[in-house]
Design a protein around this motif. Structure first.
Motif: not given
Length: 266
Positions: A3-8, A41-48
């Motif tokens: 549902g979202y793209d990874v920022d390069p 890590l996934m929730i706070l850093v990558f905003g999942m």
């Protein structure tokens, strides 16, 4: 993607993802609660979202558990007779847990994560440390009520991975009287079979972010291997207790942040 793209521009965080997977695999194999590193890590850093992070987290958990199971079995530390009884019980519980998880919203999953942290804290403050440092020469047994407890933990593993390994380790060492390496061998086997089913379900639902999850899975392979080595090292029980205290501290910090963040940012 889920549902979202990874920022390069965030590709420099790839080593962080691999390192998070190493920590997840190491902690899950040696003690438990490796998700205390991977989920934040996934929730706070990558905003999942909580649901996507919960789904993606199953990849490093699954891959790490498979690696640990293989390594323990190769060392002859797997009780396959007990496994034939415990695996079906855990799988049945896991199926029910996955079905329940699909009916929950993100806020409800967040509440369950907080409950898992609170329960783990209670265990650390009461029984868990004493169990891990206990030395008992009584041969392991597989009581019927212990099998029911494994099924209950399987339900939790299907619902929320966080701290499920803590509960398994507690049951295997207290109720079945396994020493740490043998308990960790069975624990990782049960984690592997209960993580496989949710991965299939979440992949079908499109909730898994394969980029982050795959990188963490690579790290988890490395961490799990060293977790097996530490499980058999002198003073392994003390190391496991300290690892549990460390991850529970991380979970408590996450719980405090989740509670205070709306007031701080609002």
């Amino acid at each position: 993607m889920a549902g979202y793209d990874v920022d390069p521009h965030l590709l420099w965080l790839v080593p962080l993802l691999v390192a998070g997977g190493v920590a997840c695999g190491l902690l899950n194999t040696l003690a438990s609660s490796g998700s205390a590193v991977s989920l934040p890590l996934m929730i706070l850093v990558f905003g999942m979202t909580d649901s996507v992070a919960n789904a993606t987290n199953r990849l490093p958990v699954l891959v790490g558990a498979v690696m640990a199971t293989y390594t323990f079995a190769k060392r002859g530390q797997m009780d396959w007779k007990a496994a034939r009884v415990l695996v079906p019980a855990a799988v049945i519980g896991c199926i029910l847990g996955v079905r329940t998880e699909r009916a929950l919203s993100d806020p409800q999953i967040g509440i369950l994560i907080d409950v898992a942290v609170a329960m783990a804290l209670v265990l650390v403050l009461t029984k868990l440390k004493a169990i891990l440092v206990k030395r008992d020469d009584t041969p392991p047994t597989v009581p019927w009520w212990g099998v029911l407890l494994v099924a209950a933990v399987g339900f939790w593993l299907g619902l929320i991975v966080l701290d499920g390994a803590t509960y398994l380790l507690l049951v295997l060492m207290l109720c079945f009287r396994y020493d740490l390496p043998q308990a960790n061998a069975l624990k990782n086997l049960l984690i592997a079979v209960t993580a496989f089913l949710p991965v299939l379900r979440f992949a079908h639902d499109g909730k898994i972010d394969w980029f982050e999850g795959s990188l963490m899975a690579v790290g988890s392979i490395i961490g799990s291997y060293f977790g097996v080595m530490l499980s058999n090292a002198p003073g392994a029980r003390t190391i496991a207790v300290r690892a549990l205290i460390f991850v529970i501290s991380l979970e408590i910090a996450q719980l405090v942040w989740r509670t205070a963040a709306p007031y701080v940012t609002g």
